[in-house]
Design a protein around this motif. Structure first.
Motif, PDB file in Angstrom:
ATOM      1  N   VAL A 196      -8.550  57.301 -14.146  1.00  0.00           N
ATOM      2  CA  VAL A 196      -9.509  56.326 -13.629  1.00  0.00           C
ATOM      3  C   VAL A 196      -8.863  55.284 -12.706  1.00  0.00           C
ATOM      4  O   VAL A 196      -9.389  55.009 -11.619  1.00  0.00           O
ATOM      5  N   PRO A 197      -7.705  54.670 -13.064  1.00  0.00           N
ATOM      6  CA  PRO A 197      -7.124  53.675 -12.143  1.00  0.00           C
ATOM      7  C   PRO A 197      -6.785  54.260 -10.766  1.00  0.00           C
ATOM      8  O   PRO A 197      -6.888  53.574  -9.754  1.00  0.00           O
ATOM      9  N   VAL A 198      -6.370  55.527 -10.751  1.00  0.00           N
ATOM     10  CA  VAL A 198      -5.977  56.165  -9.493  1.00  0.00           C
ATOM     11  C   VAL A 198      -7.165  56.291  -8.544  1.00  0.00           C
ATOM     12  O   VAL A 198      -7.006  56.305  -7.323  1.00  0.00           O
ATOM     13  N   ALA A 199      -8.371  56.368  -9.113  1.00  0.00           N
ATOM     14  CA  ALA A 199      -9.574  56.553  -8.289  1.00  0.00           C
ATOM     15  C   ALA A 199      -9.861  55.343  -7.410  1.00  0.00           C
ATOM     16  O   ALA A 199     -10.652  55.448  -6.469  1.00  0.00           O
ATOM     17  N   PHE A 200      -9.233  54.210  -7.688  1.00  0.00           N
ATOM     18  CA  PHE A 200      -9.499  53.001  -6.908  1.00  0.00           C
ATOM     19  C   PHE A 200      -8.481  52.779  -5.791  1.00  0.00           C
ATOM     20  O   PHE A 200      -8.498  51.739  -5.135  1.00  0.00           O
ATOM     21  N   MET A 201      -7.619  53.762  -5.560  1.00  0.00           N
ATOM     22  CA  MET A 201      -6.660  53.651  -4.461  1.00  0.00           C
ATOM     23  C   MET A 201      -7.379  53.719  -3.114  1.00  0.00           C
ATOM     24  O   MET A 201      -8.430  54.347  -2.993  1.00  0.00           O
ATOM     25  N   THR A 202      -6.790  53.086  -2.125  1.00  0.00           N
ATOM     26  CA  THR A 202      -7.376  53.081  -0.776  1.00  0.00           C
ATOM     27  C   THR A 202      -6.491  53.907   0.157  1.00  0.00           C
ATOM     28  O   THR A 202      -5.410  54.343  -0.215  1.00  0.00           O
ATOM     29  N   GLY A 203      -6.956  54.098   1.369  1.00  0.00           N
ATOM     30  CA  GLY A 203      -6.198  54.813   2.371  1.00  0.00           C
ATOM     31  C   GLY A 203      -6.357  56.321   2.254  1.00  0.00           C
ATOM     32  O   GLY A 203      -7.027  56.824   1.353  1.00  0.00           O
ATOM     33  N   PRO A 204      -5.720  57.062   3.166  1.00  0.00           N
ATOM     34  CA  PRO A 204      -5.824  58.522   3.159  1.00  0.00           C
ATOM     35  C   PRO A 204      -5.344  59.156   1.865  1.00  0.00           C
ATOM     36  O   PRO A 204      -5.943  60.101   1.360  1.00  0.00           O
ATOM     37  N   VAL A 205      -4.237  58.636   1.308  1.00  0.00           N
ATOM     38  CA  VAL A 205      -3.743  59.175   0.045  1.00  0.00           C
ATOM     39  C   VAL A 205      -4.730  58.866  -1.070  1.00  0.00           C
ATOM     40  O   VAL A 205      -4.942  59.679  -1.978  1.00  0.00           O
ATOM     41  N   GLY A 206      -5.357  57.709  -0.988  1.00  0.00           N
ATOM     42  CA  GLY A 206      -6.360  57.345  -1.981  1.00  0.00           C
ATOM     43  C   GLY A 206      -7.514  58.329  -2.006  1.00  0.00           C
ATOM     44  O   GLY A 206      -8.073  58.618  -3.066  1.00  0.00           O
ATOM     45  N   VAL A 207      -7.877  58.862  -0.831  1.00  0.00           N
ATOM     46  CA  VAL A 207      -8.958  59.858  -0.769  1.00  0.00           C
ATOM     47  C   VAL A 207      -8.573  61.097  -1.563  1.00  0.00           C
ATOM     48  O   VAL A 207      -9.372  61.643  -2.333  1.00  0.00           O
ATOM     49  N   LEU A 208      -7.314  61.555  -1.400  1.00  0.00           N
ATOM     50  CA  LEU A 208      -6.843  62.728  -2.138  1.00  0.00           C
ATOM     51  C   LEU A 208      -6.805  62.453  -3.639  1.00  0.00           C
ATOM     52  O   LEU A 208      -7.301  63.244  -4.446  1.00  0.00           O
ATOM     53  N   TYR A 209      -6.184  61.323  -4.004  1.00  0.00           N
ATOM     54  CA  TYR A 209      -6.088  60.963  -5.422  1.00  0.00           C
ATOM     55  C   TYR A 209      -7.472  60.806  -6.050  1.00  0.00           C
ATOM     56  O   TYR A 209      -7.710  61.228  -7.180  1.00  0.00           O
ATOM     57  N   ARG A 210      -8.388  60.165  -5.312  1.00  0.00           N
ATOM     58  CA  ARG A 210      -9.710  59.879  -5.866  1.00  0.00           C
ATOM     59  C   ARG A 210     -10.461  61.163  -6.192  1.00  0.00           C
ATOM     60  O   ARG A 210     -11.045  61.299  -7.270  1.00  0.00           O
ATOM     61  N   GLN A 211     -10.436  62.117  -5.265  1.00  0.00           N
ATOM     62  CA  GLN A 211     -11.153  63.367  -5.500  1.00  0.00           C
ATOM     63  C   GLN A 211     -10.567  64.109  -6.694  1.00  0.00           C
ATOM     64  O   GLN A 211     -11.293  64.649  -7.526  1.00  0.00           O
ATOM     65  N   PHE A 212      -9.242  64.126  -6.762  1.00  0.00           N
ATOM     66  CA  PHE A 212      -8.584  64.818  -7.880  1.00  0.00           C
ATOM     67  C   PHE A 212      -8.874  64.122  -9.205  1.00  0.00           C
ATOM     68  O   PHE A 212      -9.249  64.757 -10.193  1.00  0.00           O
ATOM     69  N   SER A 213      -8.697  62.802  -9.220  1.00  0.00           N
ATOM     70  CA  SER A 213      -8.801  62.062 -10.478  1.00  0.00           C
ATOM     71  C   SER A 213     -10.228  62.058 -11.029  1.00  0.00           C
ATOM     72  O   SER A 213     -10.432  62.220 -12.237  1.00  0.00           O
ATOM     73  N   LEU A 214     -11.219  61.869 -10.163  1.00  0.00           N
ATOM     74  CA  LEU A 214     -12.596  61.840 -10.646  1.00  0.00           C
ATOM     75  C   LEU A 214     -13.030  63.202 -11.170  1.00  0.00           C
ATOM     76  O   LEU A 214     -13.753  63.289 -12.179  1.00  0.00           O
ATOM     77  N   THR A 215     -12.579  64.280 -10.520  1.00  0.00           N
ATOM     78  CA  THR A 215     -12.906  65.622 -11.007  1.00  0.00           C
ATOM     79  C   THR A 215     -12.273  65.855 -12.371  1.00  0.00           C
ATOM     80  O   THR A 215     -12.925  66.359 -13.306  1.00  0.00           O
TER      81      THR A 215
END
Length: 820
Positions: A196-215
């Motif tokens: 869950v904390p990773v889903a709040f990252m910003t930037g291009p890497v945040g997009v990758l982390y967010r999709q992975f973490s929320l799934t």
């Protein structure tokens, strides 16, 4: 009447004549289409293909179209490969679960948790606006090995109850629900808190982390709910107490019996081993210190990266001939390269462009590009790296500077793989020759670094040019407007757009320009005339002189500063992170005052990330610590869980190094996932040990009994997860590097973390349990873990009572159906 044809030649021709395009030996016209931000690439490409098929019906005879570069081809092939991996992982996980549980009924229960959890994850993805892509599919592949964990823990606990207390499935389930639900809730919270904390990252890497973490988080939450509802119900309905009863002598049953006997012997030896080391703090501290030094040592030699470069089925060949080379000569060289490339096995087609360079999208007579399309991954034996090596060997004698690049790791994010850096002149005075000298020196210094290869810079101030000197005083004396003279010269030499007309349903632009015979030589400029304010024709030679000089072909600016783009790739054995550090060092050592560097594309985000991954890891650990502190109402016991993670980190780094991979974004995703997985294993031991200690056992007895009781489910869930990773680690074809990286990171960490974790965690619980013994954060607090209090609550709203009622209602219904 004076007509245009009386004073000029009028003809239909090409609007631009500064680019030659050829595909496989046939004249062609190349079009580059780029999607708008926010659009879906696959949708855009599908609509473009449909439109091309529609337009083809009206093409003249002999005219056709071919698509040179299609982003969706690689994406679709990668997704198809991951879908195959998904099925393979599912089968391997099922086999591991069957071996540990021993019968198909027990195996079916956790396996059913997989589709239910994945479907639940799709609902989460839909809610958060996520799509099916490589990142979310990676998450689903890894989720297969994770979502069975909770169900396995429940099924295995039911079997233990039936075997030890000789209970029927229904009474065994009722007891297990009361005992194990707290641990299920705890490990679900720990696993979810990691992502869950990773889903709040910003930037291009945040997009990758967010999709992975929320799934992942969605699948884990659903799996926890399934383990507390569907799994107990299925256990009560499907399981049978066959413990102690004779089984048929089939090869499978004989193997299962042998495995169970062997595992019991291993468990006995493991328990005896723990009695020797659990209370020896030096051994526990020694193991952790050894792994700490191991992590520090291997981290120094493990390459750092960003997003791994994949074989996308295409190669760019960038051609640079000496400044001043004619377009025809550059076209001749690009055609030769086209011919040589077609001879290479694995090459499908080659498009040559003269006058255009794809990296900087610059144009010039000495620039060229060849777009080399490779055959489908299944139709060729050689990788893109091997094909590039063969191309370099074949074209090394061509009289031009030729470098080969692959498309960017993320389509549309930059122009090529490797790195892109700009040299900036931040001085107030503009001197193109000095900038050229500094640029050449900087490029030469970069070429000396062993971390870099394929360096390519297009800037040069050595293009032959003519500088025009206007004598303003003479121009005024002759009655000539300098502005009108320059405008007239631009029309005669450079051409100008006048107007357009429509004919045959096509729009034609009209350009005016002096005939070729009047502008063959530079001196022809001086022989042209301009009308003065007295309607007299004045030759340019009367007030103008020209001087031969050198200068840049085009001037590029970056944030208003004059700049030069330099592209390159990490040398073999080095990562993009190593390359960036090397460039920074060279810039610091060689660039004079007033000069600086800036990054482009993926290099921009990688260079500015810094220690972002480390900060994320620390935040994740802190969140897990807070949740465990609330769970155990202790500041000491959570450390027994968190300190079990270093062996996993070491194993992850070690396997990445052995496989020649980098510590990039995919590897870091695996590391973050390890925090949850290894934390889950530790929670299973600590949770049971806390229960035993609260019932009167000593800290040492509780540690040993917790480890013994959870030894089988920990190994079962861990090896099921590891089995699900094997297809990723051995993957081939499109997307293989990403598969290898995330698979190796998780597999190495899980293997080391599990093997050493079952040894270290009991020792850690003993150390921190002794510190905790007799101490309370709150006076007269309940020593039960928070999740256990929730489960043991007598409230009618407690989840466990609802589960028991559901099971009892289903059993009663089955009994009524049997009686009727």
């Amino acid at each position: 009447m004076l007509k245009l044809k009386d004073i000029a030649e009028v003809e239909v021709g090409s609007e631009f004549v500064d680019i030659y395009s050829n595909k496989d030996g046939h004249p062609s016209a190349s079009l580059v289409l780029k999607q708008n931000p926010g659009s879906n690439a696959n949708t855009v490409i599908a609509e473009v293909k449909a439109k091309l098929a529609e337009l083809k019906k009206d093409f003249p005879p002999g005219i056709d179209y071919e698509i040179n570069y299609d982003v969706s081809k690689f994406v679709d092939a990668s997704i198809e490969k991951v879908l195959h991996t998904l099925i393979e992982a599912f089968i391997l996980v099922a086999l591991v679960v069957f071996v540990f549980l021993g019968d198909w009924r027990s195996t079916l229960i956790p396996i059913l948790a997989v589709p239910v959890s994945l479907i639940g994850a799709f609902i989460f993805m839909q809610y958060f606006g996520l799509s099916i892509n490589l990142i979310t599919l990676f998450a689903l592949v890894l989720a297969i090995g994770i979502v069975v964990d909770n169900a396995i823990v429940v099924v295995e606990a039911v079997h233990v109850k039936m075997a030890e207390e000789h209970l029927a499935p229904f009474p065994a389930v009722k007891k297990v629900v009361g005992e194990i639900s707290g641990a299920i809730i705890a490990i679900t919270l720990v696993m979810t808190s990691v992502f869950v904390p990773v889903a709040f990252m910003t930037g291009p890497v945040g997009v990758l982390y967010r999709q992975f973490s929320l799934t992942m988080a969605g699948a884990i939450v659903i799996s926890g709910f399934v383990a507390l509802t569907l799994t107990p119900v299925l256990c009560a309905i499907l399981l049978k107490n066959t413990h102690g009863k004779p089984k048929r002598k089939t090869p499978v049953n004989m193997f299962i019996d042998w495995f169970d006997r062997s595992f019991e012997r291993v468990t006995g030896k493991y328990t005896r081993f723990l009695t020797l080391i659990v209370n020896r703090r030096v051994i526990t501290y020694g193991i952790l210190i050894a792994f700490g030094f191991g992590i520090a040592g291997i981290n120094k030699i493990l390459p750092a990266g960003f997003i791994p470069s994949e074989d996308q089925g295409q190669v760019y060949a960038i051609i640079q001939t000496p400044p001043g080379t004619t377009l025809e000569r550059t076209n001749e060289i690009s055609r030769k390269l086209q011919h040589l490339a077609k001879e290479v096995e694995g090459v499908s087609s080659v498009t040559s462009l003269a006058g255009y360079e794809i990296l900087t999208e610059g144009r010039g007579s000495n620039a060229g590009t060849c777009l080399i399309n490779l055959k489908d991954w299944s139709d060729r034996e050689h990788s893109v790296k091997e094909i590039v090596e063969e191309l370099e060997e074949k074209t090394k004698d061509l009289p031009a500077n030729i470098e080969y690049f692959e498309p960017p790791a993320v389509p549309g994010y930059g122009t090529s793989d490797g790195f892109s850096v700009r040299l900036l002149d931040k001085g107030s005075d503009v001197d193109y020759q000095e900038f050229d000298r500094v640029n050449a020196d900087f490029l030469a210094a970069l070429k000396k670094r062993k971390e870099l290869e394929g360096l390519f810079g297009f800037y040069s101030a050595k293009y032959p040019q003519y500088e025009i000197f206007v004598d303003n005083a003479l121009a005024v004396q002759k009655g000539v407007s300098v502005g009108s003279a320059m405008e007239n010269l631009n029309i005669m030499i450079g051409s100008t757009y006048e107007q357009g007309f429509i004919r045959f349903n096509n729009y034609y632009k009209v350009y005016t320009q002096a005939g070729p015979e009047f502008r063959k030589q530079p001196s022809d400029i001086l022989n042209m005339f301009i009308k003065n304010n007295r309607d007299e024709m004045v030759p340019y030679s009367a007030f103008m002189k020209i001087k031969k000089t050198q200068g840049p072909n085009e001037i590029a600016r970056y944030n208003l500063y004059i700049s030069s783009l330099i592209n390159g790739m990490p040398a073999k054995g080095y990562s993009s992170g190593d390359a960036i550090e090397a460039i920074k060092e060279v810039a610091k050592e060689t660039l004079p005052n007033g000069y600086d560097i800036a990054w482009e594309g993926l290099s921009y985000d990688e260079a500015r990330r810094g220690n972002e991954a480390l900060y994320i890891f620390i935040v994740v650990l802190f969140i897990v610590y807070l949740i465990l502190a609330a769970q155990y109402e202790s500041f000491y016991l959570p450390l027994a869980v968190l300190l079990s993670i270093p062996p996993g980190i070491f194993g992850s780094f070690l396997l990445l190094k052995v496989m020649g991979l980098a510590n990039d974004v995919y590897a870091q995703v695996g590391l973050i996932m390890l925090v949850g997985l290894l934390g889950k294993n530790a929670v299973l031991i600590v949770e049971f040990a806390v229960q035993k200690h609260n019932k009167g056992a000593t800290v040492m007895e509780a540690a040993i009994e917790g480890a013994r009781a959870r030894f089988r489910p920990i190994l079962m869930t861990s090896f099921a997860f590891i089995a699900g990773l094997i297809p990723l680690v051995i993957a081939t074809g499109p997307g293989a590097v990403g598969n290898h990286t995330i698979g190796a990171s998780a597999l190495g960490g899980m293997l080391f973390g599990t093997v050493f974790g079952v040894i270290v965690v009991p020792g850690l619980y003993y150390i921190f349990g002794k510190m905790q013994e007799g101490r309370h954060l709150i006076k007269d607090e309940d020593e039960n873990p928070l999740s256990e209090q929730f489960v043991e609550s007598g409230s009618e709203s407690a989840l466990t009572n609802r589960i028991k009622k559901i099971i009892k209602r289903l059993i009663n219904k089955n009994e009524k159906d049997n009686n009727s």
